[in-house]
Design an enzyme around this catalytic site. Sequence first.
Site, PDB file in Angstrom:
ATOM      1  N   SER A 272       0.954  -1.204  -0.008  1.00 41.40           N
ATOM      2  CA  SER A 272       0.123   0.046   0.045  1.00 41.40           C
ATOM      3  C   SER A 272       1.072   1.159   0.095  1.00 41.40           C
ATOM      4  O   SER A 272       2.121   1.277   0.480  1.00 41.40           O
ATOM      5  CB  SER A 272      -0.923  -0.037   1.334  1.00 41.40           C
ATOM      6  OG  SER A 272      -1.384   1.295   1.523  1.00 41.40           O
TER       7      SER A 272
ATOM      8  N   TYR B 166      -1.722  -1.447  11.011  1.00 48.57           N
ATOM      9  CA  TYR B 166      -1.927  -2.005   9.764  1.00 48.57           C
ATOM     10  C   TYR B 166      -1.001  -1.484   8.569  1.00 48.57           C
ATOM     11  O   TYR B 166      -0.282  -2.344   7.973  1.00 48.57           O
ATOM     12  CB  TYR B 166      -3.274  -1.115   9.096  1.00 48.57           C
ATOM     13  CG  TYR B 166      -3.348  -1.161   7.604  1.00 48.57           C
ATOM     14  CD1 TYR B 166      -3.750  -2.599   6.877  1.00 48.57           C
ATOM     15  CD2 TYR B 166      -3.141  -0.033   6.803  1.00 48.57           C
ATOM     16  CE1 TYR B 166      -3.673  -2.541   5.622  1.00 48.57           C
ATOM     17  CE2 TYR B 166      -3.298  -0.046   5.440  1.00 48.57           C
ATOM     18  CZ  TYR B 166      -3.489  -1.352   4.796  1.00 48.57           C
ATOM     19  OH  TYR B 166      -3.589  -1.427   3.470  1.00 48.57           O
TER      20      TYR B 166
ATOM     21  N   LYS C 214       2.310  -3.779   6.623  1.00 44.71           N
ATOM     22  CA  LYS C 214       2.765  -3.711   5.099  1.00 44.71           C
ATOM     23  C   LYS C 214       4.403  -3.682   5.074  1.00 44.71           C
ATOM     24  O   LYS C 214       5.062  -4.258   4.382  1.00 44.71           O
ATOM     25  CB  LYS C 214       2.086  -2.869   4.339  1.00 44.71           C
ATOM     26  CG  LYS C 214       0.592  -2.974   4.308  1.00 44.71           C
ATOM     27  CD  LYS C 214       0.059  -4.023   3.563  1.00 44.71           C
ATOM     28  CE  LYS C 214      -1.318  -4.251   3.271  1.00 44.71           C
ATOM     29  NZ  LYS C 214      -1.638  -5.537   2.898  1.00 44.71           N
TER      30      LYS C 214
HETATM   31  N1  UFG Z   1     -12.871  11.486   3.249  1.00 45.59           N
HETATM   32  C1  UFG Z   1     -13.761  12.157   3.455  1.00 45.59           C
HETATM   33  N2  UFG Z   1     -14.905  11.863   3.973  1.00 45.59           N
HETATM   34  C2  UFG Z   1     -15.018  10.336   4.279  1.00 45.59           C
HETATM   35  C3  UFG Z   1     -14.149   9.414   3.803  1.00 45.59           C
HETATM   36  C4  UFG Z   1     -12.759   9.917   3.319  1.00 45.59           C
HETATM   37  O1  UFG Z   1     -13.666  13.377   3.289  1.00 45.59           O
HETATM   38  O2  UFG Z   1     -16.126   9.922   4.584  1.00 45.59           O
HETATM   39  C5  UFG Z   1     -11.565  11.967   2.681  1.00 45.59           C
HETATM   40  C6  UFG Z   1     -10.193  11.601   3.439  1.00 45.59           C
HETATM   41  O3  UFG Z   1      -9.864  12.650   4.547  1.00 45.59           O
HETATM   42  C7  UFG Z   1      -9.279  11.543   2.340  1.00 45.59           C
HETATM   43  C8  UFG Z   1     -10.049  11.204   1.066  1.00 45.59           C
HETATM   44  O4  UFG Z   1     -11.156  11.340   1.415  1.00 45.59           O
HETATM   45  O5  UFG Z   1      -8.955  13.115   2.081  1.00 45.59           O
HETATM   46  C9  UFG Z   1      -9.512   9.716   1.110  1.00 45.59           C
HETATM   47  O6  UFG Z   1      -9.761   8.975   2.095  1.00 45.59           O
HETATM   48  P1  UFG Z   1     -10.003   7.384   2.012  1.00 45.59           P
HETATM   49  O7  UFG Z   1     -10.331   6.971   3.442  1.00 45.59           O
HETATM   50  O8  UFG Z   1     -10.847   6.902   1.043  1.00 45.59           O
HETATM   51  O9  UFG Z   1      -8.396   6.828   1.687  1.00 45.59           O
HETATM   52  P2  UFG Z   1      -7.026   7.152   2.297  1.00 45.59           P
HETATM   53  O10 UFG Z   1      -6.199   7.708   1.343  1.00 45.59           O
HETATM   54  O11 UFG Z   1      -7.184   7.914   3.657  1.00 45.59           O
HETATM   55  O12 UFG Z   1      -6.659   5.772   2.639  1.00 45.59           O
HETATM   56  C10 UFG Z   1      -6.414   4.562   1.589  1.00 45.59           C
HETATM   57  C11 UFG Z   1      -6.371   3.402   2.218  1.00 45.59           C
HETATM   58  C12 UFG Z   1      -5.721   2.850   3.480  1.00 45.59           C
HETATM   59  C13 UFG Z   1      -4.115   3.244   3.200  1.00 45.59           C
HETATM   60  C14 UFG Z   1      -4.149   4.577   2.705  1.00 45.59           C
HETATM   61  C15 UFG Z   1      -2.810   5.100   2.474  1.00 45.59           C
HETATM   62  O13 UFG Z   1      -7.728   3.081   2.503  1.00 45.59           O
HETATM   63  O14 UFG Z   1      -5.806   1.661   3.460  1.00 45.59           O
HETATM   64  O15 UFG Z   1      -5.140   5.049   1.686  1.00 45.59           O
HETATM   65  O16 UFG Z   1      -2.360   4.491   1.423  1.00 45.59           O
HETATM   66  F1  UFG Z   1      -3.588   3.165   4.264  1.00 45.59           F
END
Ligand code: UFG
Length: 345
Positions: free
Chosen positions: A131, A155, A159
Amino acid sequence: MQKIEKREKVLVCGGAGYIGSHTVLALERAGFEAVIVDDLSNSKASVLDRLQQIAGRSFKFYRLDLCKPRETLELFRQESPAAVIHFAGYKAVGESVEKPLMYYRNNLDSTLSLLEAMQKAGCRRFVFSSSATVYGGVTRMPLHEDDPTSCTSPYGWTKVMIEQILRDLCVADKAFSAVLLRYFNPIGADPSGLIGEDPQGIPNNLMPYITQVAVGKLDKLHVFGKDYPTPDGTGVRDYIHVSDLAEGHVAALDFSRRSVGCRAFNLGTGQGVSVLELVHAFEKASGQKIPLQIEGRRAGDIAECYADPSLAEEVLGWKACRDLEEMCRDSWNWQKNNPGGFPES
Ligand code: UFG
């Protein structure tokens, strides 16, 4: 992509999950024989029926907890796979902070038992589901494979640790090939609308949250932070269509046939997209309005995260080709046809 004479057998561990199930289809389309292994702890058996509907044939399936070394070895004795793709693992960042031991126990034990069984069976090609989270400490974008690895959640550390285990294994066994695929943010679904992302409970990730608002299961989207140093103040990520990601695994398997040692590749598009841009693209593709509310930042989030995907193109001959509109259209197609996710079976 190289043409394969005999169907090469590939064990897809975690093959009933979101990325795993799409990879099973990509393998089938590329002429591999996928054997699915999953304990169904975060997926449903009905995924297998859906895969059969799409592919027009059934897939061999083992319900197995890979943390059990004897059963895992027995599986290798029965199937003698040419290669393994390992998706099986817990993946919720927040839950891993609450239950670190559960994450370390499950993700590390299953990988070790799998690698030990491979060693005993003489199977030496391994593709690992890593990841972008392994770039935890890096703030300069885009992210390159040789940037230092670090992490901020248990988590993520699983990785980083598994990547290290594979590097060490490749030093000890010069004939072993390990490909580390560092995923950015997979969204979308197979265009059939028969398989897709089906999170349990309230989604943690952005796209499944948006689609559940669109289908009326949730009231509104909470946007976590509008004061980031990004063009519109919301978080920027590298969203990639899950079918592109799946095809990246086929390219990695081909590569593992002609390489030894341990190599890491980013699987992303290289395009940064903000939360609001994704919401607008989704609204356009689906015709659904997504009500939203701006909230404070979510703990642990960073302003932006996107890949330099050029190494995968250069070495694996793989490049993401589906655009944001297609990602949104396919996510919506899956959700609207399956408002309750996969059926219980
Ligand atoms: N976000 C919102 N509202 C929500 C969910 C997310 O505004 O309800 C925003 C977050 O703040 C972020 C973006 O949308 O700016 C993406 O968030 P995600 O949770 O979809 O994805 P992340 O990039 O935070 O997480 C992903 C994977 C993880 C991994 C991470 C880093 O889900 O497993 O990328 O690689 F660890």
